[in-house]
Design an enzyme around this catalytic site. Structure first.
Site, PDB file in Angstrom:
ATOM      1  N   LYS A  31       5.379   0.777   9.301  1.00  0.00           N
ATOM      2  CA  LYS A  31       5.408   1.932   9.840  1.00  0.00           C
ATOM      3  C   LYS A  31       6.402   2.656  10.380  1.00  0.00           C
ATOM      4  CE  LYS A  31       0.789   1.768   8.784  1.00  0.00           C
ATOM      5  NZ  LYS A  31       0.150   2.104   7.693  1.00  0.00           N
TER       6      LYS A  31
ATOM      7  N   SER B 233       0.913   3.794   2.238  1.00  0.00           N
ATOM      8  CA  SER B 233       0.994   4.295   3.418  1.00  0.00           C
ATOM      9  C   SER B 233       2.299   5.080   3.797  1.00  0.00           C
ATOM     10  CB  SER B 233       0.407   3.638   4.640  1.00  0.00           C
ATOM     11  OG  SER B 233       1.388   2.449   4.896  1.00  0.00           O
TER      12      SER B 233
ATOM     13  N   SER C  47      -2.807   6.745   5.958  1.00  0.00           N
ATOM     14  CA  SER C  47      -1.916   5.785   6.700  1.00  0.00           C
ATOM     15  C   SER C  47      -3.007   5.343   7.707  1.00  0.00           C
ATOM     16  CB  SER C  47      -0.748   6.195   7.087  1.00  0.00           C
ATOM     17  OG  SER C  47      -0.052   5.189   7.938  1.00  0.00           O
TER      18      SER C  47
ATOM     19  N   SER D 282       0.870  -1.351   0.056  1.00  0.00           N
ATOM     20  CA  SER D 282       0.018   0.010  -0.007  1.00  0.00           C
ATOM     21  C   SER D 282       0.781   1.185   0.071  1.00  0.00           C
ATOM     22  CB  SER D 282      -0.718  -0.047   1.356  1.00  0.00           C
ATOM     23  OG  SER D 282      -0.090   0.322   2.395  1.00  0.00           O
TER      24      SER D 282
END
Length: 325
Positions: free
Chosen positions: A187, A132, A290, A130
């Site tokens: 992250k 994010s 995100s 993705s």
């Protein structure tokens, strides 16, 4: 016995194959770490049995063939024949060769063991699914994760058996998604245990200190065909770029219930959270796109998989290869 071993091996390989098909089709939730562990154990057992039982048997058969051949040569030599047609070496090699059920088990053990050790304790590859973490990481990036930087953990159980470095602010890490630990997320570490993290009006503050940021040229996302405001943020001695969209509101919408949620306050301006002991606060660099700790809470230390540090391939853009720290 050999026919029985062939039947058992066929059943084991069929079970692995059915599991893979069920996983691929979505009928079951796959666990690659468990599958690799089982494959290592099964092939290792076959490898040991082969070394102790079947290989000595094959060697005895090969030695018997060579001995019989030598005896025939000597007998014919006594009768005046100096040359004997045929070569014993192909027959000897066939006698030493592993049957198919050992070739597909014991024969693969060294490779599977190497992959198991490498993936479980050193480096593991991941694919970015993705956006994010844009602009730091792009969709399609194939990254490497250092599995020992934060300590050695047992495969499957993820129990730490040897400690190393602690996560630092600004690190990009892969972890097990707290609401669904079978999923891996990536992250950036924003808050450490005991930190107070605030994200108000899209300005990040840690322990009351605004995180420095410097405006950069707007970022153009080729996938969405849109521009976004880009800033260089500095946290924990690391410098990286983040994105913000002017059209997106500052408040956090769709927050779920999560452990230690009573340490967070939400408002139209954003949120403020106190990070509990043994947990970390994570955010994506693509701040308005995100799903991170603002929505589902804190990451327990036990969920950490490793530190991401290198893009080893992106088939759509070879220029992405390299370190992103």
């Amino acid at each position: 016995m050999k026919s029985a071993m062939g039947a058992v091996t066929g059943a084991i390989l069929a079970a692995f194959g059915l599991y893979a098909v069920a996983w691929y089709s979505g009928a079951v939730e796959g666990n690659f770490s468990l599958l690799l562990l089982l494959a290592t154990l099964v092939t290792g057992i076959y490898w040991v049995i082969d070394k102790l039982v079947f290989l000595p048997q094959r060697r005895r058969v090969a030695e018997h063939l060579v001995k019989e051949h030598q005896q025939r040569k000597e007998a014919l030599a006594k009768q005046g024949f100096s040359e004997i047609e045929g070569d014993i070496e192909p027959a000897r090699q066939r006698a030493l060769a592993q049957p198919w059920w050992l070739d597909w088990t014991a024969g693969l053990f060294p490779v599977i063991l190497a992959v198991f050790v490498l993936r479980s304790f050193l480096f593991e590859p991941f694919k970015i699914p993705s956006g994010s973490m844009i602009p730091t990481l792009r969709v399609g990036d194939l990254i490497l994760v250092n599995k020992y930087h934060y300590g050695i953990r047992l495969p499957v159980l993820n129990t730490k058996v040897w400690d190393n470095h602690a996560p630092q602010r600004g690190d990009v890490i892969v972890f097990r998604y707290p609401p669904k630990p079978s999923l891996d997320y990536i992250k950036r570490v924003i808050g450490l245990p005991g930190d107070e993290v605030a994200y108000l009006n899209k300005q990040l503050t840690v322990n009351g200190q605004p995180v420095p940021r410097v405006a950069q040229p707007d970022f153009f996302d080729k996938d969405s065909m849109r521009y976004a405001k880009q800033w260089q943020e500095s946290l924990g001695g690391k410098h990286y770029n983040i994105l913000n969209e002017d059209t997106r509101p500052a408040f956090v919408e769709g927050v779920t219930q999560f452990p230690f949620a009573d340490g967070c306050r939400y408002s139209v301006e954003g949120m403020v959270c106190k990070v509990p002991a043994g947990h970390y606060f994570m955010m994506g660099d693509n701040r308005d796109n995100s799903l991170d700790s603002r929505y589902w809470g804190f990451v327990p230390e036990a969920n950490i998989v490793g530190k991401a540090f290198f893009v080893w391939m992106n088939f759509g853009d070879f220029g992405r290869i390299g370190s992103f720290e």
